[in-house]
Write a protein that holds these residues in place. Structure first.
Motif, PDB file in Angstrom:
ATOM      1  N   LYS A 202       0.828  -1.217   0.000  1.00 15.76           N
ATOM      2  CA  LYS A 202       0.000   0.000   0.000  1.00 15.76           C
ATOM      3  C   LYS A 202       0.855   1.256   0.000  1.00 15.76           C
ATOM      4  O   LYS A 202       1.803   1.375   0.776  1.00 15.76           O
ATOM      5  CB  LYS A 202      -0.926   0.012   1.219  1.00 15.76           C
ATOM      6  N   TYR A 203       0.467   2.177  -0.878  1.00 12.74           N
ATOM      7  CA  TYR A 203       1.167   3.468  -0.981  1.00 12.74           C
ATOM      8  C   TYR A 203       0.134   4.567  -1.145  1.00 12.74           C
ATOM      9  O   TYR A 203      -1.010   4.311  -1.499  1.00 12.74           O
ATOM     10  CB  TYR A 203       2.104   3.471  -2.197  1.00 12.74           C
ATOM     11  N   ASP A 204       0.583   5.806  -0.928  1.00  9.82           N
ATOM     12  CA  ASP A 204      -0.286   6.948  -1.252  1.00  9.82           C
ATOM     13  C   ASP A 204      -0.216   7.229  -2.751  1.00  9.82           C
ATOM     14  O   ASP A 204      -1.232   7.444  -3.406  1.00  9.82           O
ATOM     15  CB  ASP A 204       0.153   8.199  -0.469  1.00  9.82           C
ATOM     16  N   ILE A 205       1.026   7.222  -3.267  1.00 10.23           N
ATOM     17  CA  ILE A 205       1.258   7.551  -4.692  1.00 10.23           C
ATOM     18  C   ILE A 205       2.124   6.474  -5.326  1.00 10.23           C
ATOM     19  O   ILE A 205       3.190   6.133  -4.803  1.00 10.23           O
ATOM     20  CB  ILE A 205       2.019   8.899  -4.860  1.00 10.23           C
ATOM     21  N   ILE A 206       1.686   5.977  -6.483  1.00  8.32           N
ATOM     22  CA  ILE A 206       2.528   5.094  -7.303  1.00  8.32           C
ATOM     23  C   ILE A 206       2.856   5.858  -8.582  1.00  8.32           C
ATOM     24  O   ILE A 206       1.969   6.375  -9.269  1.00  8.32           O
ATOM     25  CB  ILE A 206       1.797   3.783  -7.678  1.00  8.32           C
ATOM     26  N   ILE A 207       4.151   5.914  -8.898  1.00 11.91           N
ATOM     27  CA  ILE A 207       4.602   6.544 -10.142  1.00 11.91           C
ATOM     28  C   ILE A 207       5.143   5.441 -11.042  1.00 11.91           C
ATOM     29  O   ILE A 207       6.046   4.689 -10.642  1.00 11.91           O
ATOM     30  CB  ILE A 207       5.661   7.624  -9.854  1.00 11.91           C
ATOM     31  N   VAL A 208       4.567   5.317 -12.226  1.00 11.97           N
ATOM     32  CA  VAL A 208       4.990   4.260 -13.161  1.00 11.97           C
ATOM     33  C   VAL A 208       5.952   4.875 -14.174  1.00 11.97           C
ATOM     34  O   VAL A 208       5.562   5.693 -15.004  1.00 11.97           O
ATOM     35  CB  VAL A 208       3.768   3.634 -13.869  1.00 11.97           C
ATOM     36  N   GLY A 209       7.219   4.478 -14.093  1.00 11.06           N
ATOM     37  CA  GLY A 209       8.240   4.982 -15.012  1.00 11.06           C
ATOM     38  C   GLY A 209       9.369   5.671 -14.265  1.00 11.06           C
ATOM     39  O   GLY A 209       9.168   6.726 -13.670  1.00 11.06           O
ATOM     40  N   GLY A 210      10.555   5.062 -14.309  1.00  4.89           N
ATOM     41  CA  GLY A 210      11.703   5.612 -13.584  1.00  4.89           C
ATOM     42  C   GLY A 210      12.620   6.446 -14.445  1.00  4.89           C
ATOM     43  O   GLY A 210      13.844   6.254 -14.479  1.00  4.89           O
ATOM     44  N   GLY A 211      12.029   7.390 -15.165  1.00  7.84           N
ATOM     45  CA  GLY A 211      12.822   8.306 -15.979  1.00  7.84           C
ATOM     46  C   GLY A 211      12.801   9.708 -15.396  1.00  7.84           C
ATOM     47  O   GLY A 211      12.446   9.915 -14.224  1.00  7.84           O
TER      48      GLY A 211
ATOM     49  N   GLY B 265      12.573  -1.671 -16.232  1.00  5.97           N
ATOM     50  CA  GLY B 265      13.940  -2.127 -16.530  1.00  5.97           C
ATOM     51  C   GLY B 265      14.768  -2.373 -15.274  1.00  5.97           C
ATOM     52  O   GLY B 265      14.292  -2.235 -14.148  1.00  5.97           O
ATOM     53  N   LYS B 266      16.047  -2.744 -15.528  1.00  9.59           N
ATOM     54  CA  LYS B 266      16.966  -2.990 -14.400  1.00  9.59           C
ATOM     55  C   LYS B 266      17.485  -1.681 -13.835  1.00  9.59           C
ATOM     56  O   LYS B 266      17.861  -1.589 -12.671  1.00  9.59           O
ATOM     57  CB  LYS B 266      18.175  -3.808 -14.898  1.00  9.59           C
ATOM     58  N   ASN B 267      17.564  -0.659 -14.706  1.00  8.52           N
ATOM     59  CA  ASN B 267      18.146   0.617 -14.291  1.00  8.52           C
ATOM     60  C   ASN B 267      17.158   1.757 -14.483  1.00  8.52           C
ATOM     61  O   ASN B 267      16.313   1.715 -15.376  1.00  8.52           O
ATOM     62  CB  ASN B 267      19.405   0.922 -15.120  1.00  8.52           C
ATOM     63  N   VAL B 268      17.306   2.770 -13.651  1.00 10.05           N
ATOM     64  CA  VAL B 268      16.471   3.970 -13.781  1.00 10.05           C
ATOM     65  C   VAL B 268      17.266   5.066 -14.492  1.00 10.05           C
ATOM     66  O   VAL B 268      18.485   4.979 -14.619  1.00 10.05           O
ATOM     67  CB  VAL B 268      16.007   4.476 -12.385  1.00 10.05           C
ATOM     68  N   LEU B 269      16.559   6.068 -14.977  1.00 12.26           N
ATOM     69  CA  LEU B 269      17.154   7.288 -15.557  1.00 12.26           C
ATOM     70  C   LEU B 269      18.107   7.007 -16.727  1.00 12.26           C
ATOM     71  O   LEU B 269      19.080   7.720 -16.939  1.00 12.26           O
ATOM     72  CB  LEU B 269      17.872   8.084 -14.463  1.00 12.26           C
ATOM     73  N   GLU B 270      17.802   5.965 -17.506  1.00 10.68           N
ATOM     74  CA  GLU B 270      18.681   5.594 -18.620  1.00 10.68           C
ATOM     75  C   GLU B 270      18.745   6.671 -19.705  1.00 10.68           C
ATOM     76  O   GLU B 270      19.789   6.919 -20.287  1.00 10.68           O
ATOM     77  CB  GLU B 270      18.243   4.253 -19.226  1.00 10.68           C
ATOM     78  N   LYS B 271      17.598   7.296 -19.983  1.00 10.63           N
ATOM     79  CA  LYS B 271      17.579   8.319 -21.032  1.00 10.63           C
ATOM     80  C   LYS B 271      18.349   9.562 -20.593  1.00 10.63           C
ATOM     81  O   LYS B 271      18.976  10.239 -21.400  1.00 10.63           O
ATOM     82  CB  LYS B 271      16.136   8.671 -21.385  1.00 10.63           C
ATOM     83  N   VAL B 272      18.281   9.841 -19.289  1.00  8.64           N
ATOM     84  CA  VAL B 272      19.057  10.961 -18.737  1.00  8.64           C
ATOM     85  C   VAL B 272      20.546  10.675 -18.923  1.00  8.64           C
ATOM     86  O   VAL B 272      21.314  11.544 -19.329  1.00  8.64           O
ATOM     87  CB  VAL B 272      18.727  11.173 -17.230  1.00  8.64           C
TER      88      VAL B 272
ATOM     89  N   GLN C  71       9.881  -3.936 -12.409  1.00  7.01           N
ATOM     90  CA  GLN C  71       8.435  -3.969 -12.121  1.00  7.01           C
ATOM     91  C   GLN C  71       7.660  -3.542 -13.371  1.00  7.01           C
ATOM     92  O   GLN C  71       7.396  -2.362 -13.581  1.00  7.01           O
ATOM     93  CB  GLN C  71       8.100  -3.014 -10.958  1.00  7.01           C
ATOM     94  N   SER C  72       7.366  -4.505 -14.219  1.00  3.42           N
ATOM     95  CA  SER C  72       6.641  -4.223 -15.462  1.00  3.42           C
ATOM     96  C   SER C  72       5.127  -4.273 -15.198  1.00  3.42           C
ATOM     97  O   SER C  72       4.589  -5.327 -14.851  1.00  3.42           O
ATOM     98  CB  SER C  72       7.033  -5.250 -16.522  1.00  3.42           C
TER      99      SER C  72
END
Length: 405
Positions: free
Chosen positions: A4-13, A38-45, A136-137
């Protein structure tokens, strides 16, 4: 297992992290998780701006800034009045990242490394106790009466509000389409043109300030044009590809490109200049030196393409040769057969239909407590830091909306 969370954000960019950090700073009590497939976040950055991260652009007037967005110009006017490029600079400086402006207006960290931005974001998520969950797809989204359920391959999450910042992720678009959102089909934006032509065959690396136009359309742009081993690239071409993303897709990337190597000089003006050069340099070889502001190698190639040999003197030019040369300079036609992706910075035109989003809050007009930021919506820009600015602005507005409600 139901987390349980207050906010879920989908996408680690970029948009996901910026949204999460701004929410947590404004309301530290909220329990927030970022889900990244994916395995890593902020890949495009990491890879943007050649590994330097082109954070934003030094255009500080909202009504001017919107002009860099082929899709989203009208819709971004209000949001940019809330959070613009000047606010981005201030935000990063407040968080220990100084930015610098380059000659073309692009802005980078003074460190010249995208790792600075990544470290800033990761440090803030740790400090603010935002959970970052990789691998987490998301497989399904369910909207209950006053909660959301987000299912991934591994577990189920329930929350009050969902923010989708998943970029051009087809799976998420598919889920949204199943929830009655209209998805504008994605097509590539920001690509280079594949051209095989004797005139540019050995000119890799040559650059000129040119005006380019897609023959038979109203599509045109100006800017530096770079000759590559596969055809043409550079800001002028990328601009054209962004503004023409849909039209060029319809043409299956087969079209005639008209290039004015003299940028804003007309064929008549070019003819006058050539006649003057014929008088002034009568005894000199035409191909010897470029009389215009572009490299000699390009000049030699255009001279040869006009049926003028390397030995021909200016005095010996026929009227036809002068006319052909003026046309090669201002109306050179190149057959384009296909496109290539611009570096790794793949941008798509397409996404959630803009009419289904409230741009005062970035909330879905169809589903309460569902928000969007970044490239998931049908907004994209030309190269130069503008796509990131859209991510920062959207993330800021989502955070403000969520914490104010």
């Amino acid at each position: 297992m139901n987390a349980k969370y207050d906010i879920i954000i989908v996408g680690g960019g970029a948009a996901g992290f910026f949204t999460a950090i701004n929410i947590a700073e404004q309301n530290p009590k909220l329990k927030i998780a970022i889900l990244e497939r994916g395995k890593n976040v902020l890949e495009k950055v990491r890879i943007s701006g050649g590994g330097r991260c082109n954070v934003t652009h030094a255009c500080f007037v909202p009504n001017e800034l919107v002009k860099f967005y082929p899709r989203g110009e009208k819709e971004l006017r209000g949001p940019f009045h809330q959070f613009c490029s000047g606010d981005t600079i201030e935000w990063f400086e407040k968080h220990g990242v100084a930015l610098k402006i380059e000659d073309d207006g692009r802005m980078f960290p003074t460190s010249d490394s995208s790792q600075t931005i990544i470290d800033c974001f990761l440090g803030l998520t740790r400090k603010l106790k935002i959970e970052v969950l990789t691998g987490q797809s998301v497989q399904s989204l369910f909207h209950g009466e006053n909660f959301w359920k987000v299912e991934t391959h591994h577990e189920t999450f329930s929350c009050q509000k969902v923010v989708l910042t998943a970029g051009s992720n087809p799976k998420i678009w598919e889920l949204l389409a199943g929830m009655n959102h209209t998805i504008v089909p994605p097509v590539p934006s920001l690509f280079t043109f594949n051209i095989k032509d004797a005139r540019i065959k050995d000119l890799m690396g040559v650059s000129a300030l040119a005006h380019v136009r897609v023959k038979g359309t109203k599509l045109e742009a100006s800017g530096p044009l770079l000759i590559t081993h596969w055809g043409m690239s550079g800001p002028g071409i990328l601009r054209l590809s962004a503004w023409g993303a849909r039209l060029l897709a319809e043409k299956n990337y087969q079209f005639v490109l008209e290039v004015n190597w003299l940028n804003d000089i007309t064929v008549e003006e070019a003819m006058e200049t050539l006649k003057e050069l014929k008088q002034e340099h009568a005894k000199k070889a035409v191909s010897k030196k470029s009389p215009f502001k572009f490299p000699n190698r390009l000049w030699e190639s255009l001279v040869l393409a006009s049926g003028i040999s390397n030995e021909t003197k200016w005095a010996d030019l026929s009227k036809k040769q002068l006319t052909d040369l003026a046309n090669q300079l201002t109306h050179a036609h190149f057959q384009v057969n296909g496109k290539s992706t611009f570096k790794e910075e793949f941008v798509t035109a397409g996404g959630i239909d803009l009419r289904e989003i409230n741009f005062k809050t970035m909330e879905s007009k169809l589903h309460q407590n569902l928000y969007f930021a970044g490239e998931i919506v049908n907004i994209d820009a030309i190269t130069g830091g503008f796509n990131f600015q859209n991510a920062w602005t959207g993330g800021f507005i989502v955070a403000h909306s969520i914490t104010a409600s």
